[in-house]
Design an enzyme around this catalytic site. Structure first.
Site, PDB file in Angstrom:
ATOM      1  N   HIS A 139      19.448  45.480  20.993  1.00  0.00           N
ATOM      2  CA  HIS A 139      20.079  44.246  22.062  1.00  0.00           C
ATOM      3  C   HIS A 139      21.251  43.807  22.612  1.00  0.00           C
ATOM      4  O   HIS A 139      22.300  43.546  21.934  1.00  0.00           O
ATOM      5  CB  HIS A 139      19.729  42.899  20.849  1.00  0.00           C
ATOM      6  CG  HIS A 139      18.822  42.756  20.327  1.00  0.00           C
ATOM      7  ND1 HIS A 139      17.562  42.382  20.888  1.00  0.00           N
ATOM      8  CD2 HIS A 139      18.133  43.926  19.429  1.00  0.00           C
ATOM      9  CE1 HIS A 139      16.433  42.207  19.672  1.00  0.00           C
ATOM     10  NE2 HIS A 139      16.168  43.255  18.961  1.00  0.00           N
ATOM     11  N   SER A 260      40.762  49.722  43.491  1.00  0.00           N
ATOM     12  CA  SER A 260      40.823  48.803  43.957  1.00  0.00           C
ATOM     13  C   SER A 260      41.954  48.818  45.827  1.00  0.00           C
ATOM     14  O   SER A 260      43.060  48.789  44.656  1.00  0.00           O
ATOM     15  CB  SER A 260      41.179  47.466  42.509  1.00  0.00           C
ATOM     16  OG  SER A 260      41.423  46.502  43.790  1.00  0.00           O
ATOM     17  N   LYS A 266      42.570  49.389  38.706  1.00  0.00           N
ATOM     18  CA  LYS A 266      41.865  49.664  39.266  1.00  0.00           C
ATOM     19  C   LYS A 266      40.624  50.924  39.301  1.00  0.00           C
ATOM     20  O   LYS A 266      41.115  51.535  39.645  1.00  0.00           O
ATOM     21  CB  LYS A 266      40.499  48.536  39.646  1.00  0.00           C
ATOM     22  CG  LYS A 266      40.992  47.056  39.230  1.00  0.00           C
ATOM     23  CD  LYS A 266      40.144  46.581  38.482  1.00  0.00           C
ATOM     24  CE  LYS A 266      38.709  46.620  38.619  1.00  0.00           C
ATOM     25  NZ  LYS A 266      38.708  45.751  39.501  1.00  0.00           N
ATOM     26  N   GLU A 273      27.135  52.204  40.614  1.00  0.00           N
ATOM     27  CA  GLU A 273      26.891  50.996  41.092  1.00  0.00           C
ATOM     28  C   GLU A 273      26.318  51.498  42.117  1.00  0.00           C
ATOM     29  O   GLU A 273      24.722  50.742  41.891  1.00  0.00           O
ATOM     30  CB  GLU A 273      27.817  50.536  41.119  1.00  0.00           C
ATOM     31  CG  GLU A 273      28.731  49.718  40.399  1.00  0.00           C
ATOM     32  CD  GLU A 273      30.464  49.505  40.692  1.00  0.00           C
ATOM     33  OE1 GLU A 273      30.674  47.974  40.220  1.00  0.00           O
ATOM     34  OE2 GLU A 273      30.976  49.929  41.128  1.00  0.00           O
TER      35      GLU A 273
END
Ligand code: ARG
Length: 423
Positions: A139, A260, A266, A273
């Site tokens: 979980h 970024s 970043k 992804e």
């Protein structure tokens, strides 16, 4: 209509399978005395020269042809003249396209299996060089202690099954459709056993109608690719989570991340992804091909041409995702201290502590309750279970003795469980 109908722009990648099938077909025609030996020789030479010219960039696959089959045949006739028109005896583009796709699928399936093998070896290597303690989750809540290596080996098991699934799909499809012709075979006395074995199949298909209308193998491989992508996507998701500052368990190499354009701090896990994102198009191909096939009467229908762009895209996507995942994993740095401190803060030895009481005769359900109360006490006092003094533990149960500390030590827990497996 020409623009709408033509598949050349995407089935051109089948040229070498198409030529290979035609060479064996021409040899069979001569063997069965349907054409003469010298005619077959001229045809075979012509086909070989087309293959060579395509490979060397002398012949570009383009023009107003309906598909790769018409392209090769027209070029053959241009090269060798009238005799080239004999190649298509006792054959149809329907068995031809089924054959080309099967040959192509068999080669590409082998490549994907090899790529999976490389990925598995990277997972083993990265696991072995980072055989450190980490929290295991259910979980997404810290549950019990595991090792990073054990976590990597879980993916090895998944990709190992994926390899078997692909090998099995190839075994199931391994029957030659050549000789089924349009749908009903031919009045010529051909030798399907010969073409089947020359082309590396187990046997010719049993049924002509089935041979030309079967695209199960494309669907089954697309399903295999979908499962591989699902596994890659789960791994990507973990890499993305672990590389966030919230976890800080790993650092992905700069080659596989981007900055970024606005936020200077970043480091985005783009490769992971993209793998996760591309999973959608592979699932999409599977569903689209299944749907295109579901209402088709026997035998060949042009709808079946729709399998190609979808399947090729699903296969190319799966292949590049497997390769990128392997190369990205090779660059990760594991933050062993962060993992260890997450283990300590997570009471990941609570189950073992309950097992300890149970081994002393406390019913497990009661032991569970006692340790639950100890965890609350630890949280209030900002301590780990193994940091409590024996007097403190005894307040919760008289069964605690000095050997509890050995029982709940993380290394002992692992030695008893997972490490046995990893040896
Ligand atoms: N381009 C077609 C396909 O991909 C080849 C078979 C064409 N057969 C036919 N009878 N038109 O399915």
């Amino acid at each position: 209509m020409e623009e709408f109908n033509s598949s050349l722009s995407f089935d051109k990648r089948l040229y070498s399978e198409d030529i290979k099938g035609s060479i064996v077909h021409a040899a069979m025609l001569a063997k069965c005395s349907i054409i003469s030996k010298s005619e077959a020789d001229i045809i075979i030479e012509g086909l070989k020269s087309i293959n060579k010219d395509i490979e060397e960039g002398q012949l570009l696959i383009q023009g107003d042809y309906e598909d790769i089959h018409s392209f090769v045949e027209s070029n053959l006739i241009t090269r060798i003249g009238e005799v080239g028109k004999k190649l298509h005896t006792a054959r149809s583009r329907n068995d031809q396209v089924a054959l080309d796709m099967k040959l192509y699928c068999k080669t590409k399936a082998k490549n994907i299996i090899e790529e999976l093998e490389i990925l598995i070896s990277v997972l083993v290597k990265v696991g072995e060089s980072n055989n450190v303690i980490m929290p295991g989750y259910t979980h997404l809540q810290r549950a019990q202690v595991v090792t990073f290596k054990h976590h990597m080996m879980a993916y090895c098991s998944m990709f190992g099954r994926d390899k078997k699934r692909i090998a099995n799909a190839v075994e199931v499809m391994n029957e030659s459709p050549l000789g089924c012709c349009a749908l009903a075979g031919t009045t010529y006395s051909t030798d399907r056993e010969f073409t089947s074995s020359e082309l590396g199949f187990n046997k010719p298909v049993d049924n002509f109608l089935d041979g030309v209308s079967d695209r199960d193998f494309v669907i089954e491989l697309s399903a295999c690719f979908s499962i591989i992508m699902m596994h890659l996507s789960r791994l990507s998701e973990e890499l993305i989570l672990w590389s966030s500052k919230e976890f800080d368990f790993i650092i992905i190499g700069d080659e596989f991340t981007t900055g970024s354009s606005i936020m200077p701090q970043k480091k985005n896990p783009d490769a992971a992804e993209l793998i996760r994102g591309k999973t959608g198009r592979v699932y999409g191909a599977l569903i689209a091909i299944l749907t295109a096939m579901k209402g088709l009467p026997l035998a060949y229908n042009k709808d079946m041409q729709e399998d190609k762009e979808l399947f090729f895209n699903a296969m190319d996507t799966t292949s590049i995702c497997i390769r990128v995942m392997g190369e990205m994993l090779n660059t990760i740095k594991v933050n062993k201290d962060k993992m260890y401190s997450a283990v300590k803060k997570g009471f990941l030895n609570a189950t073992e502590a309950a097992d300890y009481l149970a081994s002393k005769g406390v019913p497990f359900r009661d032991a569970h309750g006692i340790i639950g109360a100890i965890v609350i006490y630890c949280e209030e006092n900002k301590k780990a279970i193994e940091e409590l003094k024996l007097e403190e533990l005894i307040r919760f149960s008289g069964m605690f003795e000095n050997d509890i500390y050995e029982f709940v030590s993380y290394n002992n827990t692992l030695d008893k469980g997972i490490k046995k497996l990893l040896k």
